[in-house]
Design an enzyme around this catalytic site. Structure first.
Site, PDB file in Angstrom:
ATOM      1  N   THR A  28       0.863  -1.186   0.000  1.00 37.40           N
ATOM      2  CA  THR A  28       0.000   0.000   0.000  1.00 37.40           C
ATOM      3  C   THR A  28       0.896   1.230   0.000  1.00 37.40           C
ATOM      4  OG1 THR A  28      -0.071   0.244   2.407  1.00 37.40           O
ATOM      5  CG2 THR A  28      -1.694  -1.236   1.434  1.00 37.40           C
ATOM      6  N   LEU A  57       3.227  -1.136   4.681  1.00 36.27           N
ATOM      7  CA  LEU A  57       2.501   0.051   5.138  1.00 36.27           C
ATOM      8  C   LEU A  57       3.520   1.189   5.219  1.00 36.27           C
ATOM      9  CD1 LEU A  57       0.682  -1.712   8.146  1.00 36.27           C
ATOM     10  CD2 LEU A  57      -0.202  -1.404   5.815  1.00 36.27           C
ATOM     11  N   VAL A  83       7.356  -2.206   6.999  1.00 40.88           N
ATOM     12  CA  VAL A  83       7.234  -0.751   6.969  1.00 40.88           C
ATOM     13  C   VAL A  83       7.970  -0.177   5.757  1.00 40.88           C
ATOM     14  CG1 VAL A  83       7.586   1.372   8.239  1.00 40.88           C
ATOM     15  CG2 VAL A  83       7.066  -0.734   9.478  1.00 40.88           C
ATOM     16  N   LYS A  84       7.219   0.607   4.994  1.00 39.12           N
ATOM     17  CA  LYS A  84       7.805   1.256   3.819  1.00 39.12           C
ATOM     18  C   LYS A  84       8.478   2.554   4.238  1.00 39.12           C
ATOM     19  CE  LYS A  84       5.508   0.432  -0.550  1.00 39.12           C
ATOM     20  NZ  LYS A  84       4.430   0.897  -1.419  1.00 39.12           N
ATOM     21  N   ILE A  85       9.745   2.650   3.902  1.00 33.71           N
ATOM     22  CA  ILE A  85      10.538   3.835   4.247  1.00 33.71           C
ATOM     23  C   ILE A  85      11.055   4.434   2.938  1.00 33.71           C
ATOM     24  CG2 ILE A  85      12.620   4.642   5.459  1.00 33.71           C
ATOM     25  CD1 ILE A  85      10.757   3.498   7.501  1.00 33.71           C
TER      26      ILE A  85
END
Ligand code: E4P
Length: 225
Positions: A28, A57, A83-85
Site C-alpha cells: 500500500t 505500510l 514498513v515502507k521507508i
C-alpha cells in the site's frame, strides 16, 4: 519462487484474489489509501488481518525520529507488517535502526541500482524500484531490475527485489525473467494475467459441444455416476 503481491488498499480486491490462493502479500501507499473510503488506520489493520503474507505500510514522516516512531506503530499492527521507508539519507538510517529492532522494511521510491544497493547495505528487507514511473520518464525501468538482481546476487544480499509500479502484464513476464523476488501489481494487471480471449472462446466451444453430447445422452450428468 516469484511472489505476487497486490498493489492496492482496496479490501474487496484483496479478498477476491486472496480467496483464489494466488496472493503472497500486499503493498500500500498513501496514494492508494487516499482512493478508499474509511479510516486509513483501520483499513491498514484490516488488510493485515486479511492477508497472511507481508503487507507493506508506508510512513509519512520524513524526519528520522518521525519515521522511527511511525514505523514502530505500523509494525505493531501485526506480525506480517512491513514498513515502507522512502529512499532518503534519514530513510537509510531508519532502515538500519529498524533492522536492529527486528522490524521488516521496504525501501520505497527507488529509481536506480545504486539506491537499491544502499538500501540493501542499510539492511532493508525489500527494495522497491518503480519501473512504470521510470518508463514514463523515458528510462528503461526493467534495466534497473536486471542490474539490481545481478548486484544482489553477486554479493549474496538477503534483501529482496520487489518490482513496483507495474503497469501491464508484459512488465510481469519481463520482471519474472529477471529472477526478481516479488512483483507487486494493481488489481487490473492481475485480472489481465488471468484472462485470455482464447480461453473464453475455447470454453464456449467445449460447452456447446457438451450440449450436443447431452442431446444424444439425455441422462448424462458428470457430477453423478
Ligand atoms: C509500490 O509499492 C508502490 O505502491 C507502487 O507500485 C507505485 O506504483 P505507481 O507508479 O503505479 O503509483
Amino acid at each position: 519462487m516469484v511472489q505476487i503481491f497486490l498493489d492496492t488498499a482496496n479490501l474487496d480486491a484483496i479478498r477476491k484474489y486472496n480467496d483464489m490462493g494466488i496472493l503472497d502479500g500486499v503493498t500500500t501507499n498513501p496514494t492508494l489509501l487516499a482512493k478508499e473510503n474509511g479510516n486509513p488506520i483501520e483499513i491498514m489493520k484490516e488488510i493485515i488481518r486479511t492477508v497472511k503474507g507481508p503487507v507493506s505500510l508506508e510512513v509519512v514522516s520524513t524526519t528520522l525520529d518521525g519515521m522511527l516512531e511511525e514505523a514502530r506503530r505500523l509494525a505493531r499492527f501485526g506480525p506480517n507488517a512491513v514498513v515502507k521507508i522512502p529512499m532518503l539519507p534519514d530513510g537509510l538510517k531508519a532502515i538500519r535502526r529498524l533492522a536492529g529492532e527486528g522490524i521488516k522494511t521496504n525501501c520505497t521510491l527507488v529509481f536506480s541500482p545504486n539506491q537499491a544497493l544502499l538500501a540493501a547495505k542499510a539492511g532493508a528487507t525489500y527494495v522497491s524500484p518503480f519501473i512504470g514511473r521510470l518508463d514514463d520518464a523515458g528510462h528503461d525501468g526493467m534495466q534497473v531490475i536486471r542490474d539490481t538482481v545481478q548486484i544482489f546476487r553477486n554479493y549474496s544480499f538477503s534483501t529482496k527485489v520487489l518490482v513496483a509500479s507495474v503497469r501491464h502484464p508484459v512488465h510481469v513476464v519481463e520482471a519474472a525473467r529477471t529472477g526478481a523476488d516479488v512483483i507487486t501489481m494493481p488489481p487490473d494487471v492481475l485480472e489481465k494475467m488471468i484472462k485470455h480471449p482464447l480461453t473464453d472462446k475455447g470454453l464456449s466451444i467445449f460447452l456447446d459441444d457438451w450440449e450436443k453430447v447431452k442431446r444424444i445422452n439425455p441422462n448424462i450428468n458428470l457430477a453423478q455416476p
